[in-house]
Design a protein around this motif. Structure first.
Motif, PDB file in Angstrom:
ATOM      1  N   GLY A  32     -77.071 123.388  74.241  1.00 44.91           N
ATOM      2  CA  GLY A  32     -76.403 122.368  75.029  1.00 44.91           C
ATOM      3  C   GLY A  32     -75.509 121.488  74.186  1.00 44.91           C
ATOM      4  N   GLY A  33     -74.826 120.557  74.844  1.00 49.70           N
ATOM      5  CA  GLY A  33     -73.916 119.657  74.157  1.00 49.70           C
ATOM      6  C   GLY A  33     -73.646 118.434  75.008  1.00 49.70           C
ATOM      7  N   GLU A  34     -72.555 117.777  74.724  1.00 47.71           N
ATOM      8  CA  GLU A  34     -72.170 116.563  75.434  1.00 47.71           C
ATOM      9  C   GLU A  34     -70.743 116.698  75.957  1.00 47.71           C
ATOM     10  N   PRO A  35     -70.424 116.014  77.060  1.00 51.33           N
ATOM     11  CA  PRO A  35     -69.046 116.071  77.565  1.00 51.33           C
ATOM     12  C   PRO A  35     -68.031 115.547  76.551  1.00 51.33           C
ATOM     13  N   GLN A  36     -68.363 114.428  75.907  1.00 52.00           N
ATOM     14  CA  GLN A  36     -67.483 113.837  74.901  1.00 52.00           C
ATOM     15  C   GLN A  36     -68.318 113.381  73.714  1.00 52.00           C
ATOM     16  N   SER A  37     -67.948 113.795  72.525  1.00 53.23           N
ATOM     17  CA  SER A  37     -68.653 113.341  71.328  1.00 53.23           C
ATOM     18  C   SER A  37     -67.890 113.769  70.083  1.00 53.23           C
ATOM     19  N   ALA A  38     -67.863 112.883  69.091  1.00 50.77           N
ATOM     20  CA  ALA A  38     -67.296 113.218  67.792  1.00 50.77           C
ATOM     21  C   ALA A  38     -68.402 113.495  66.774  1.00 50.77           C
ATOM     22  N   ARG A  39     -69.646 113.493  67.212  1.00 51.65           N
ATOM     23  CA  ARG A  39     -70.772 113.713  66.313  1.00 51.65           C
ATOM     24  C   ARG A  39     -70.921 115.192  65.979  1.00 51.65           C
ATOM     25  N   GLY A  40     -71.636 115.456  64.910  1.00 54.33           N
ATOM     26  CA  GLY A  40     -71.869 116.818  64.467  1.00 54.33           C
ATOM     27  C   GLY A  40     -72.805 117.558  65.399  1.00 54.33           C
ATOM     28  N   PRO A  41     -73.054 118.848  65.129  1.00 51.84           N
ATOM     29  CA  PRO A  41     -73.926 119.649  65.983  1.00 51.84           C
ATOM     30  C   PRO A  41     -75.338 119.087  66.024  1.00 51.84           C
ATOM     31  N   SER A  42     -76.005 119.289  67.141  1.00 50.49           N
ATOM     32  CA  SER A  42     -77.328 118.723  67.361  1.00 50.49           C
ATOM     33  C   SER A  42     -78.433 119.696  66.960  1.00 50.49           C
ATOM     34  N   PRO A  43     -79.218 119.370  65.935  1.00 51.23           N
ATOM     35  CA  PRO A  43     -80.367 120.230  65.598  1.00 51.23           C
ATOM     36  C   PRO A  43     -81.357 120.312  66.752  1.00 51.23           C
ATOM     37  N   TRP A  44     -81.517 119.221  67.513  1.00 49.80           N
ATOM     38  CA  TRP A  44     -82.450 119.213  68.637  1.00 49.80           C
ATOM     39  C   TRP A  44     -82.014 120.218  69.692  1.00 49.80           C
ATOM     40  N   ALA A  45     -80.707 120.261  69.999  1.00 53.31           N
ATOM     41  CA  ALA A  45     -80.220 121.206  71.016  1.00 53.31           C
ATOM     42  C   ALA A  45     -80.478 122.645  70.596  1.00 53.31           C
ATOM     43  N   ARG A  46     -80.306 122.948  69.312  1.00 53.97           N
ATOM     44  CA  ARG A  46     -80.597 124.303  68.835  1.00 53.97           C
ATOM     45  C   ARG A  46     -82.089 124.605  68.910  1.00 53.97           C
ATOM     46  N   ALA A  47     -82.914 123.590  68.593  1.00 56.06           N
ATOM     47  CA  ALA A  47     -84.368 123.792  68.645  1.00 56.06           C
ATOM     48  C   ALA A  47     -84.832 124.095  70.066  1.00 56.06           C
TER      49      ALA A  47
END
Length: 248
Positions: A32-47
């Motif tokens: 998953g991800g976010e509609p708008q974000s400049a942050r790096g990839p989410s380890p939680w989403a991959r987990a």
């Protein structure tokens, strides 16, 4: 003095889950991800999607299915940039470079579901699975989420009816339009379940495995999947996911 510019982050295919031996097909799991974000990839989403990837790898090991969890450049879709879809498209290119001419299935959750649907037009992609896909409210004309890229692919959408993050009616409407362009489209409703479809996780994972192995390797689909693909709308787009699906 010339200023040195640091290279930006790059998408990664991720290490293969399991050891399939001779690879005859590849499943790319999109977090998953976010509609708008400049942050790096989410380890939680991959987990969150790793258990699904492990189940897929286990189900497809004997058939030669390689499974990878894609690591995006960042976590934001970011409007017209559609960065997560671009990263998914890059990942399919990388699969072709690494494994050659093998069928690829895209399996995405949440914003990854949107990325899977959008990147499904890649010529190496044979099937697309969108789980609780986050989709924007549709506008008119060019503002509508595209579906023509799905022609010639087998498409599965599954959505919890109590999803409060990603509106299930939006995925139904997209499935309606996709079905008109591509009859090999079906959609399952996971009744009383929420965004992560955690109450029926075993059934959802069994559904995904059945669909991917059927689409990639030509195995017969389970009867409910075959019926959903064959049924006219809305029946095949509001197919209830039965309790105990996949259990013997």
């Amino acid at each position: 003095m010339t200023q040195q510019v640091e290279p930006g982050p790059t998408a990664r295919l991720g290490r293969a889950v399991g050891t399939p031996g001779t690879v005859g097909g590849v499943a790319l799991v999109l977090p998953g991800g976010e509609p708008q974000s400049a942050r790096g990839p989410s380890p939680w989403a991959r987990a969150v999607v790793r258990p699904l990837a492990r189940d897929l790898a286990s189900a497809g090991a004997g058939a030669g299915l390689a499974v990878h969890v894609v690591r995006y450049r960042g976590r934001g879709w970011n409007g017209d940039d559609a960065r997560l879809a671009a990263d998914a498209d890059w990942a399919v290119d990388e699969v072709v470079r690494r494994y050659g001419d093998v069928p690829v299935s895209l399996i995405g959750l949440d914003m990854g579901g949107r990325a899977a649907l959008r990147a499904g037009g890649h010529q190496a992609v044979s099937s697309v699975v969108a789980l609780a896909p986050w989709l924007p409210a549709e506008g008119a004309g060019a503002d509508a989420e595209p579906v023509r890229q799905l022609v010639g692919r087998r498409v599965l959408i599954a959505h919890g009816t109590n999803d409060e993050r990603a509106d299930p009616e939006l995925s139904f409407r997209l499935a309606e339009r996709a079905k008109k362009a591509n009859r090999d489209t079906c959609r399952f409703e996971v009744h009383s379940d929420g965004h992560g479809m955690r109450q029926h996780r075993s059934e959802v994972r069994a559904l995904v495995s059945d669909f991917v192995l059927g689409a990639v390797f030509g195995r017969p689909f389970a009867r409910p999947v075959a019926d959903a693909l064959a049924a006219p709308p809305p029946l095949g787009l509001r197919m209830p996911l039965a309790l105990g699906f996949g259990q013997k």
